[in-house]
Write an enzyme that holds these catalytic residues in place. Sequence first.
Site, short mmCIF file in Angstrom:
data_model
loop_
_atom_site.label_atom_id
_atom_site.label_comp_id
_atom_site.label_asym_id
_atom_site.label_seq_id
_atom_site.Cartn_x
_atom_site.Cartn_y
_atom_site.Cartn_z
N SER A 167 -55.74 -17.61 -2.46
CA SER A 167 -56.75 -17.96 -1.66
C SER A 167 -56.81 -17.12 -0.32
O SER A 167 -56.88 -15.81 -0.35
CB SER A 167 -57.04 -19.37 -1.20
OG SER A 167 -58.28 -19.59 -0.57
N ASP A 273 -63.94 -21.44 -10.36
CA ASP A 273 -63.89 -21.27 -9.25
C ASP A 273 -65.26 -20.57 -8.61
O ASP A 273 -65.68 -19.58 -9.30
CB ASP A 273 -62.77 -20.17 -8.71
CG ASP A 273 -62.24 -19.89 -7.20
OD1 ASP A 273 -63.37 -20.13 -6.48
OD2 ASP A 273 -61.35 -19.33 -6.96
N HIS A 303 -60.54 -23.65 -8.05
CA HIS A 303 -59.82 -22.90 -6.99
C HIS A 303 -58.54 -23.43 -6.43
O HIS A 303 -58.54 -24.52 -6.00
CB HIS A 303 -60.80 -22.56 -5.76
CG HIS A 303 -60.23 -21.53 -4.59
ND1 HIS A 303 -60.54 -20.33 -4.87
CD2 HIS A 303 -59.68 -21.87 -3.47
CE1 HIS A 303 -59.90 -19.70 -3.75
NE2 HIS A 303 -59.25 -20.42 -3.12
#
Length: 338
Positions: A167, A273, A303
């Site tokens: 991320s 995601d 995600h």
Amino acid sequence: MADETTSSSPTIDPYEYLQFFPNPDGTATRKSNVLLSKTISDPDHDPRVLFKDVPIGTSNNNWARIFLPRQVLDSSSTTKLPLIVYYHGGGFILGSLDDRLFHDFCSNVALEYPAVVVSAQYRLAPEHRLPAAYDDSMEALHWIKTTQEELLKKYADFSSCFLMGPSAGANTAYQVGLRAAAQVEDILPLKIKGLILQHLFIGGVKRTESELRLMNNPIFPVCASDLMWEFSLPHGADRDHEYCNLTVGGGSDVLDQIKQLGWKVLITATTGDPMIDRQVEMARMMEQRGVQVKSHYDEGGYHGIDVIEPEKRKAVPVIMKEFVNSAMASQSVKDIVG
């Protein structure tokens, strides 16, 4: 697996969802949430992996956590292990390297790959907006190259270094990679051979199809990422800023240097995601610039699943090993030929 939603109107309060509450003085109050919780004590840690906390620099009181499989301590082998420099996630406004998810992930990579992992802390926004996280993360590389820490000098192969993160950590690994490629001589004896970008945190002003389709995704709604960018980008910047929209303008000119250096890039993502369209675009952009990219896309998911779910977490070193070994082999050939 997170359910998809076809609603393109936000229905989630991002402040409550993230338990993130800005204060009038530019700071923020962060309350505990279900995903991020600190490592409590050593008994919770996998005993097969040694970890050690060390300070980095003096100006910002940053630190790092080194992970090393204990099996190498008992081995007579003099072969050093690849070095993975890891940056945690949290949208630049949340998280710490000692959050249980990131700690367990790094411990698992060190054990299962095996590798020496250095997880580096960085300052958070809004108290310290970007590029503070990138500055701190680059400082970690300079600390590694000059450190006298025995666990690194004795067991880590500085000539086989990879930058990695999930991320916002993937965003950081990419930005630090750009800086390192532009000043490759300054970080010797560290030699970076590739970037491992998990569920890359990336954005833009114009919504993509996947963002609209997964607007109210229960694991990571789009409004949460909007809030993260609002409080982490420099004042006055929008989501097309180069820190957020990594493909804007065709990408950084430094990608040409990354191509020349022969670095490889691994991008892992899931179709569940909201940022998947942007991640695919990112991979395509780098490929068009001549960078060697390997993409691994899982159907469904969400995600950060690689960090959150134990079974997925265990699968990552398998994907990494193939990629890292390939990058090390191709770089060795390049060094011989070059």
